[in-house]
Design an enzyme around this catalytic site. Structure first.
Site, PDB file in Angstrom:
ATOM      1  N   SER A  52     -31.310 -54.271 -38.020  1.00 53.45           N
ATOM      2  CA  SER A  52     -32.315 -53.637 -37.172  1.00 53.45           C
ATOM      3  C   SER A  52     -33.662 -53.744 -37.854  1.00 53.45           C
ATOM      4  CB  SER A  52     -31.959 -52.168 -36.950  1.00 53.45           C
ATOM      5  OG  SER A  52     -33.030 -51.474 -36.337  1.00 53.45           O
ATOM      6  N   TYR A  65     -29.556 -44.237 -40.739  1.00 53.04           N
ATOM      7  CA  TYR A  65     -29.421 -45.497 -40.001  1.00 53.04           C
ATOM      8  C   TYR A  65     -30.366 -46.551 -40.579  1.00 53.04           C
ATOM      9  CZ  TYR A  65     -29.641 -48.815 -36.117  1.00 53.04           C
ATOM     10  OH  TYR A  65     -29.622 -49.955 -35.349  1.00 53.04           O
ATOM     11  N   LYS A  69     -29.168 -49.987 -42.418  1.00 49.29           N
ATOM     12  CA  LYS A  69     -29.542 -51.299 -41.894  1.00 49.29           C
ATOM     13  C   LYS A  69     -30.312 -52.111 -42.926  1.00 49.29           C
ATOM     14  CE  LYS A  69     -27.435 -51.036 -38.040  1.00 49.29           C
ATOM     15  NZ  LYS A  69     -26.314 -51.924 -37.722  1.00 49.29           N
TER      16      LYS A  69
END
Length: 84
Positions: A52, A65, A69
């Site tokens: 991401s 998150y 990533k």
């Protein structure tokens, strides 16, 4: 919702952190680990990992998150050097 959403590092629990990393980072680790063996046995191939933009720029809303990533991106780079 997403585990740890809306929390900064100081607000996260260890369990929330571990949950995100268990899926996002460990999942890529195990897939790569076992795919390399199969790719070698079959004469080559490709591994495609999804990360991401948040792994590069971060965010104030999805701390674990974004960190996970970033790890996926760097693990992919490292694996490309090791296996490419």
């Amino acid at each position: 919702g997403i585990t740890g959403a809306g929390k900064t590092t100081d607000q996260l629990t260890e369990e929330e952190w571990d949950q995100v990393f268990a899926v996002d980072v460990k999942g890529v680790f195990f897939c790569t680990k076992h795919a390399v063996t199969l790719l070698r046995e079959n004469g080559g191939g490709s591994i495609v990992n999804f990360s991401s933009i948040l792994g590069l720029v971060g965010t104030d809303e999805l701390t674990p998150y974004a960190a996970a990533k970033g790890d996926v991106t760097n693990m992919t780079r490292q694996d490309a050097i090791s296996f490419g």
